[in-house]
Design a protein around this motif. Structure first.
Motif, short mmCIF file in Angstrom:
data_model
loop_
_atom_site.label_atom_id
_atom_site.label_comp_id
_atom_site.label_asym_id
_atom_site.label_seq_id
_atom_site.Cartn_x
_atom_site.Cartn_y
_atom_site.Cartn_z
N SER A 123 0.82 -1.21 0.00
CA SER A 123 0.00 0.00 0.00
C SER A 123 0.86 1.26 0.00
O SER A 123 1.90 1.32 0.66
CB SER A 123 -0.91 0.02 1.22
OG SER A 123 -1.73 -1.13 1.24
N ILE A 170 -4.65 2.12 0.81
CA ILE A 170 -4.85 2.80 -0.47
C ILE A 170 -3.62 2.55 -1.34
O ILE A 170 -2.49 2.74 -0.89
CB ILE A 170 -5.09 4.31 -0.26
CG1 ILE A 170 -6.40 4.51 0.53
CG2 ILE A 170 -5.14 5.05 -1.60
CD1 ILE A 170 -6.65 5.94 0.97
N GLN A 171 -3.86 2.12 -2.57
CA GLN A 171 -2.78 1.75 -3.47
C GLN A 171 -2.33 2.94 -4.32
O GLN A 171 -3.07 3.89 -4.52
CB GLN A 171 -3.23 0.61 -4.39
CG GLN A 171 -3.83 -0.60 -3.68
CD GLN A 171 -2.91 -1.18 -2.63
OE1 GLN A 171 -1.71 -1.33 -2.88
NE2 GLN A 171 -3.44 -1.53 -1.46
N GLN A 172 -1.11 2.84 -4.83
CA GLN A 172 -0.58 3.85 -5.72
C GLN A 172 -1.50 4.01 -6.93
O GLN A 172 -1.90 3.04 -7.57
CB GLN A 172 0.82 3.44 -6.20
CG GLN A 172 1.39 4.32 -7.30
CD GLN A 172 1.64 5.74 -6.83
OE1 GLN A 172 2.16 5.94 -5.75
NE2 GLN A 172 1.25 6.71 -7.63
N GLY A 173 -1.87 5.26 -7.24
CA GLY A 173 -2.68 5.54 -8.41
C GLY A 173 -4.18 5.41 -8.22
O GLY A 173 -4.94 5.67 -9.14
N GLU A 174 -4.63 5.03 -7.05
CA GLU A 174 -6.07 4.91 -6.79
C GLU A 174 -6.71 6.29 -6.65
O GLU A 174 -6.08 7.25 -6.22
CB GLU A 174 -6.33 4.13 -5.51
CG GLU A 174 -6.55 2.66 -5.69
CD GLU A 174 -7.21 2.02 -4.48
OE1 GLU A 174 -8.37 1.57 -4.61
OE2 GLU A 174 -6.58 1.95 -3.41
N ASP A 229 2.99 12.57 -3.70
CA ASP A 229 2.56 11.17 -3.76
C ASP A 229 1.03 11.08 -3.76
O ASP A 229 0.45 10.19 -4.38
CB ASP A 229 3.11 10.38 -2.57
CG ASP A 229 4.60 10.18 -2.64
OD1 ASP A 229 5.15 10.22 -3.76
OD2 ASP A 229 5.24 10.00 -1.60
N ILE A 230 0.40 11.99 -3.02
CA ILE A 230 -1.05 11.97 -2.86
C ILE A 230 -1.58 13.40 -2.97
O ILE A 230 -0.99 14.33 -2.42
CB ILE A 230 -1.46 11.39 -1.49
CG1 ILE A 230 -0.97 9.96 -1.32
CG2 ILE A 230 -2.98 11.42 -1.31
CD1 ILE A 230 -1.26 9.35 0.03
N TRP A 281 -6.13 13.06 -13.50
CA TRP A 281 -5.81 11.85 -12.74
C TRP A 281 -5.38 10.72 -13.68
O TRP A 281 -4.40 10.01 -13.40
CB TRP A 281 -7.02 11.42 -11.92
CG TRP A 281 -6.86 10.09 -11.26
CD1 TRP A 281 -6.12 9.80 -10.15
CD2 TRP A 281 -7.41 8.84 -11.70
NE1 TRP A 281 -6.20 8.46 -9.86
CE2 TRP A 281 -6.99 7.85 -10.79
CE3 TRP A 281 -8.25 8.49 -12.75
CZ2 TRP A 281 -7.35 6.52 -10.92
CZ3 TRP A 281 -8.62 7.15 -12.88
CH2 TRP A 281 -8.17 6.19 -11.96
N LYS A 334 -1.55 9.80 -13.15
CA LYS A 334 -1.49 8.57 -12.35
C LYS A 334 -1.17 8.84 -10.88
O LYS A 334 -0.53 8.03 -10.21
CB LYS A 334 -0.48 7.58 -12.94
CG LYS A 334 -0.72 7.22 -14.39
CD LYS A 334 -2.09 6.61 -14.63
CE LYS A 334 -2.29 6.23 -16.09
NZ LYS A 334 -3.67 5.76 -16.36
N THR A 374 -2.19 9.40 -6.92
CA THR A 374 -3.19 8.95 -5.97
C THR A 374 -3.99 10.17 -5.48
O THR A 374 -3.40 11.17 -5.09
CB THR A 374 -2.53 8.25 -4.78
OG1 THR A 374 -1.68 7.21 -5.27
CG2 THR A 374 -3.57 7.68 -3.83
#
Length: 247
Positions: A2, A30-34, A154-155, A181, A185, A187
């Motif tokens: 995650s 929560i995963q990368q890119g979600e 990152d987010i 988004w 890509k 998050t």
């Protein structure tokens, strides 16, 4: 593995000599890119949870890990966009976006290139030297989005970013955020009262219960991007989320 792990997080505080339990036992990975949408009634702790992820409040129980490391305060790895654009009125569009790069080691040339790329990304080419009072509400919020993205966090955390806009502008910016988004890509975690918005944008919709805020249900939105609001699958998922919210 995650990107963001929220583990058994609870938050309480005292107000007017009353003990208030705001969040209770929040667990989510929560995963990368979600793209994660969080909905719930007023006072359920949605914005409080976002503040904890942003590192603006460290007084809570449990653990929040970003890339397996505990969050210890705000940093450039998490961009934050509010309902109000919060632009400085005496700075131009370019200068407001550039504020997010003030603490980076980039050269002036590198900063200028990045700023221009993000101005173009949010559709504001030609408005580089405009000031906030010369922009519409939607344009000002585009500047805020560019500022949130320019240092490649990152987010990206979005707290009701379109809540103050008219319906047409809101719909336009929802579609543009979807395209950003898809392209970047990155998050994204969105707090919203708008169920349709949550379903249209999110890979997963987290429905929170009333205070103390808990995760009532997580709804997967298995519809490919780019999406269209007329999609019947989205319509049925929206109704499911709405039913859970009322419950």
């Amino acid at each position: 593995m995650s990107l963001l792990s929220i583990q058994n997080v609870s938050k309480s505080f005292t107000q007017d000599q009353q003990y208030l339990n705001v969040l209770k036992n929040i667990d989510i990975d929560i995963q990368q890119g979600e793209f994660i949408s969080i909905v719930g009634s007023s006072g359920c702790g949605k914005s409080t949870l976002l503040r904890l992820i942003a590192g603006l409040d460290l007084d809570y129980d449990g653990e929040i890990l970003l890339n397996q490391a505990p969050i210890k305060g705000p940093d450039l790895k998490r961009g934050l966009i509010f309902q109000e654009h919060r632009l400085l009125p005496w700075l131009s569009v370019t200068e407001n976006i550039g504020l997010a790069l003030a603490e980076t080691p980039l050269s002036t040339r590198e900063k200028s290139k990045l700023i221009q790329q993000h101005i173009d990304m949010v559709g504001l080419k030609g408005f580089e030297q405009a000031y906030p009072h010369q922009l519409s509400g939607g344009m000002a919020q585009r500047v805020a989005i560019a500022r949130g993205l320019v240092n490649k966090p990152d987010i990206l955390l979005l707290d009701e970013p379109f809540g103050a806009l008219d319906a047409i502008t809101r719909s336009t910016l929802q579609k543009e955020l979807q395209h950003i988004w898809e392209r970047e890509k990155i998050t994204m975690i969105l707090i919203t009262h708008d169920i349709e918005e949550a379903v249209f944008l999110g890979d997963r919709v987290i429905v929170m219960s009333a205070r103390p805020g808990q995760i009532h249900q997580i709804i997967d939105v298995n519809v490919k991007h780019p999406r269209h609001k007329e999609d019947q699958t989205l319509f049925h998922i929206r109704n499911q989320a709405l039913a859970n919210l009322h419950h």
